[in-house]
Enzyme design. Structure first.
Site, PDB file in Angstrom:
ATOM      1  N   SER A   9       0.868  -1.208   0.173  1.00 21.84           N
ATOM      2  CA  SER A   9       0.119  -0.191  -0.237  1.00 21.84           C
ATOM      3  C   SER A   9       0.997   1.041  -0.089  1.00 21.84           C
ATOM      4  O   SER A   9       1.490   1.385   0.920  1.00 21.84           O
ATOM      5  CB  SER A   9      -0.836  -0.049   1.292  1.00 21.84           C
ATOM      6  OG  SER A   9      -1.266   1.416   1.219  1.00 21.84           O
ATOM      7  N   HIS A  34      -1.144  -1.322  -4.186  1.00 20.84           N
ATOM      8  CA  HIS A  34      -2.679  -0.777  -3.551  1.00 20.84           C
ATOM      9  C   HIS A  34      -2.765   0.573  -3.296  1.00 20.84           C
ATOM     10  O   HIS A  34      -1.665   1.006  -2.929  1.00 20.84           O
ATOM     11  CB  HIS A  34      -2.946  -1.747  -2.167  1.00 20.84           C
ATOM     12  CG  HIS A  34      -4.091  -1.332  -1.174  1.00 20.84           C
ATOM     13  ND1 HIS A  34      -5.439  -2.274  -1.628  1.00 20.84           N
ATOM     14  CD2 HIS A  34      -4.464  -0.430  -0.309  1.00 20.84           C
ATOM     15  CE1 HIS A  34      -6.278  -1.723  -0.745  1.00 20.84           C
ATOM     16  NE2 HIS A  34      -5.894  -0.689  -0.255  1.00 20.84           N
ATOM     17  N   ASP A  36      -4.738   3.683  -2.085  1.00 17.51           N
ATOM     18  CA  ASP A  36      -5.908   4.182  -1.021  1.00 17.51           C
ATOM     19  C   ASP A  36      -6.303   5.758  -1.278  1.00 17.51           C
ATOM     20  O   ASP A  36      -5.398   6.742  -1.193  1.00 17.51           O
ATOM     21  CB  ASP A  36      -5.371   4.049   0.372  1.00 17.51           C
ATOM     22  CG  ASP A  36      -5.171   2.807   1.033  1.00 17.51           C
ATOM     23  OD1 ASP A  36      -6.226   1.900   0.944  1.00 17.51           O
ATOM     24  OD2 ASP A  36      -4.032   2.358   1.406  1.00 17.51           O
ATOM     25  N   MET A  38      -8.849   8.522  -0.063  1.00 13.19           N
ATOM     26  CA  MET A  38      -9.677   9.320   1.036  1.00 13.19           C
ATOM     27  C   MET A  38     -10.275  10.591   0.900  1.00 13.19           C
ATOM     28  O   MET A  38      -9.374  11.354   0.151  1.00 13.19           O
ATOM     29  CB  MET A  38      -8.617   9.045   2.452  1.00 13.19           C
ATOM     30  CG  MET A  38      -8.352   7.711   2.756  1.00 13.19           C
ATOM     31  SD  MET A  38      -7.069   7.889   4.075  1.00 13.19           S
ATOM     32  CE  MET A  38      -6.373   6.272   4.137  1.00 13.19           C
ATOM     33  N   HIS A  69      -8.672   1.429  -3.703  1.00 13.43           N
ATOM     34  CA  HIS A  69      -9.565   1.351  -2.785  1.00 13.43           C
ATOM     35  C   HIS A  69     -10.172   2.687  -2.301  1.00 13.43           C
ATOM     36  O   HIS A  69      -9.481   3.381  -1.604  1.00 13.43           O
ATOM     37  CB  HIS A  69      -8.676   0.695  -1.238  1.00 13.43           C
ATOM     38  CG  HIS A  69      -9.604   0.517  -0.033  1.00 13.43           C
ATOM     39  ND1 HIS A  69      -8.753   0.475   0.998  1.00 13.43           N
ATOM     40  CD2 HIS A  69     -10.837   0.499   0.117  1.00 13.43           C
ATOM     41  CE1 HIS A  69      -9.662   0.300   2.085  1.00 13.43           C
ATOM     42  NE2 HIS A  69     -10.986   0.378   1.234  1.00 13.43           N
ATOM     43  N   MET A  71     -11.936   4.947  -0.458  1.00 10.26           N
ATOM     44  CA  MET A  71     -12.882   5.110   1.008  1.00 10.26           C
ATOM     45  C   MET A  71     -13.463   6.701   0.610  1.00 10.26           C
ATOM     46  O   MET A  71     -12.926   7.643   1.175  1.00 10.26           O
ATOM     47  CB  MET A  71     -11.744   5.123   1.892  1.00 10.26           C
ATOM     48  CG  MET A  71     -11.346   3.722   2.459  1.00 10.26           C
ATOM     49  SD  MET A  71      -9.660   3.642   3.342  1.00 10.26           S
ATOM     50  CE  MET A  71      -8.610   3.832   1.953  1.00 10.26           C
ATOM     51  N   MET A 138     -11.922  -5.458   5.777  1.00  9.68           N
ATOM     52  CA  MET A 138     -11.035  -4.436   6.558  1.00  9.68           C
ATOM     53  C   MET A 138     -10.613  -5.057   7.872  1.00  9.68           C
ATOM     54  O   MET A 138     -11.528  -5.500   8.551  1.00  9.68           O
ATOM     55  CB  MET A 138     -11.839  -3.086   6.766  1.00  9.68           C
ATOM     56  CG  MET A 138     -11.989  -2.293   5.571  1.00  9.68           C
ATOM     57  SD  MET A 138     -10.527  -1.773   4.633  1.00  9.68           S
ATOM     58  CE  MET A 138      -9.327  -0.903   5.982  1.00  9.68           C
ATOM     59  N   GLY A 143      -8.980   4.508   7.207  1.00  8.92           N
ATOM     60  CA  GLY A 143      -8.646   5.697   7.415  1.00  8.92           C
ATOM     61  C   GLY A 143      -7.143   6.057   7.590  1.00  8.92           C
ATOM     62  O   GLY A 143      -6.694   7.059   7.315  1.00  8.92           O
ATOM     63  N   GLY A 145      -3.123   4.433   8.220  1.00 17.07           N
ATOM     64  CA  GLY A 145      -2.105   3.383   8.250  1.00 17.07           C
ATOM     65  C   GLY A 145      -1.563   3.179   9.642  1.00 17.07           C
ATOM     66  O   GLY A 145      -1.974   3.849  10.381  1.00 17.07           O
ATOM     67  N   ASP A 173      -6.980  -5.774   4.540  1.00 13.76           N
ATOM     68  CA  ASP A 173      -6.333  -4.738   4.755  1.00 13.76           C
ATOM     69  C   ASP A 173      -6.282  -4.152   5.963  1.00 13.76           C
ATOM     70  O   ASP A 173      -7.327  -3.613   6.778  1.00 13.76           O
ATOM     71  CB  ASP A 173      -7.157  -3.659   3.716  1.00 13.76           C
ATOM     72  CG  ASP A 173      -6.508  -2.441   3.600  1.00 13.76           C
ATOM     73  OD1 ASP A 173      -5.298  -2.329   4.257  1.00 13.76           O
ATOM     74  OD2 ASP A 173      -6.919  -1.692   2.707  1.00 13.76           O
ATOM     75  N   GLY A 175      -3.028  -3.653   9.455  1.00 17.09           N
ATOM     76  CA  GLY A 175      -2.288  -4.146  10.333  1.00 17.09           C
ATOM     77  C   GLY A 175      -1.516  -5.525   9.774  1.00 17.09           C
ATOM     78  O   GLY A 175      -1.335  -6.408  10.702  1.00 17.09           O
ATOM     79  N   SER A 196       2.473   0.272   6.265  1.00 18.20           N
ATOM     80  CA  SER A 196       3.638   0.439   7.226  1.00 18.20           C
ATOM     81  C   SER A 196       4.549  -0.729   7.572  1.00 18.20           C
ATOM     82  O   SER A 196       5.793  -0.241   7.627  1.00 18.20           O
ATOM     83  CB  SER A 196       2.981   0.948   8.624  1.00 18.20           C
ATOM     84  OG  SER A 196       2.217   0.277   9.116  1.00 18.20           O
TER      85      SER A 196
HETATM   86  C1  DX5 Z   1      -6.351   1.967   5.764  1.00 15.95           C
HETATM   87  C2  DX5 Z   1      -6.111   1.607   4.247  1.00 15.95           C
HETATM   88  C3  DX5 Z   1      -4.771   0.890   4.201  1.00 15.95           C
HETATM   89  C4  DX5 Z   1      -3.613   1.078   4.712  1.00 15.95           C
HETATM   90  C5  DX5 Z   1      -3.064  -0.109   5.321  1.00 15.95           C
HETATM   91  O1  DX5 Z   1      -7.670   2.754   5.747  1.00 15.95           O
HETATM   92  O2  DX5 Z   1      -6.897   1.339   3.631  1.00 15.95           O
HETATM   93  O3  DX5 Z   1      -4.518   0.052   2.891  1.00 15.95           O
HETATM   94  O4  DX5 Z   1      -2.418   1.720   3.818  1.00 15.95           O
HETATM   95  O5  DX5 Z   1      -1.800   0.247   6.342  1.00 15.95           O
HETATM   96  P1  DX5 Z   1      -1.048  -0.542   7.308  1.00 15.95           P
HETATM   97  O6  DX5 Z   1      -0.539  -1.886   6.602  1.00 15.95           O
HETATM   98  O7  DX5 Z   1       0.006   0.196   8.071  1.00 15.95           O
HETATM   99  O8  DX5 Z   1      -2.330  -0.892   8.355  1.00 15.95           O
HETATM  100 ZN    ZN Z   2      -6.702   0.112   1.562  1.00 13.32          ZN
END
Ligand code: DX5
Ligand code: ZN
Length: 217
Positions: A9, A34, A36, A38, A69, A71, A138, A143, A145, A173, A175, A196
């Protein structure tokens, strides 16, 4: 079941050297990236728009798919822009529109595969009502990382897998790292988003390989 894959991501990447960071994980074996999106409404933060995707696609990295993705609220207004920018898959949130079936159909008509995401608190029953190419479970609240994987997620992933059957891509997606990817894989996940744990690591290519091993890729 689809082959297992890791989807780095870019939310956690160094945006000042985004192209180089993506090339690094693609060299390490990544075939899906990936992205993201937002909007500051569906989730509080703002991230990026289709211009960033377009710039990545223009790098011309061979064999790479871009997994978008969304959001965002009113995804029907924006899916065409992401398809035009070069998305392979576009995933919308079940909570973000009353017109899920309609928007999934719109995405397919644009030539992309269509994904549906659910937040941790959202029941899975919607997956009994619509056909999806990708089901995104999820494993944190969307929202941000860097959050902790919700411990009850493997149970939800397993229930989702039993609704979907064996052929549909099941994406997780939030953690995902070397300590959580295995449990998600055992529960039936096939596509593992890692932000991350991957771009936040000193050596993203090595982190990619470690997470791939943990997920049984
Ligand atoms: C969070 C995003 C994720 C994010 C995951 O809302 O949709 O794709 O990048 O980040 P990590 O892997 O750090 O949890
Ligand atoms: Zn995502």
């Amino acid at each position: 079941m689809p082959d297992r894959r890791i989807a780095p991501s870019i939310l956690a990447a160094d945006f000042a050297r985004l192209g180089a960071q993506v090339a690094e994980v693609v060299d390490a074996g990544a075939t899906v990236i990936h992205v993201d999106i937002m909007d500051g409404h569906f989730v509080p933060p703002l991230s990026m728009g289709p211009q960033v995707l377009s710039a990545l696609v223009d790098l011309g990295l061979q064999g790479v798919e871009y997994d978008v993705h969304l959001m965002i609220e009113a995804p029907d207004r924006h899916v065409a822009d992401f398809a035009k920018a070069g998305a392979h898959n576009i995933t919308i949130h079940a909570e973000a529109t009353p017109h899920v079936n309609y928007v999934l159909q719109q995405i397919r008509e644009l030539g992309c595969t269509a994904g549906l995401a659910v937040c941790p608190s959202t029941p899975l029953s919607i997956f009994e009502e619509v056909d999806v190419d990708v089901a995104l479970c999820m494993t944190v609240n969307p929202g941000w990382g860097g959050q902790k994987f919700i411990d009850s997620s493997p149970n939800k992933i397993a229930r989702l897998r039993s609704i979907l059957g064996d052929d549909v891509e099941l994406e997780v997606d939030g953690g995902i790292d070397v300590t959580t990817a295995g449990a998600a894989a055992d529960a039936g996940a096939t596509l593992f988003v890692a932000g991350s744990a991957l771009f936040g690591a000193p050596d993203p290519a090595q982190a990619y390989r470690d997470i791939a091993v943990a997920a049984g890729v």
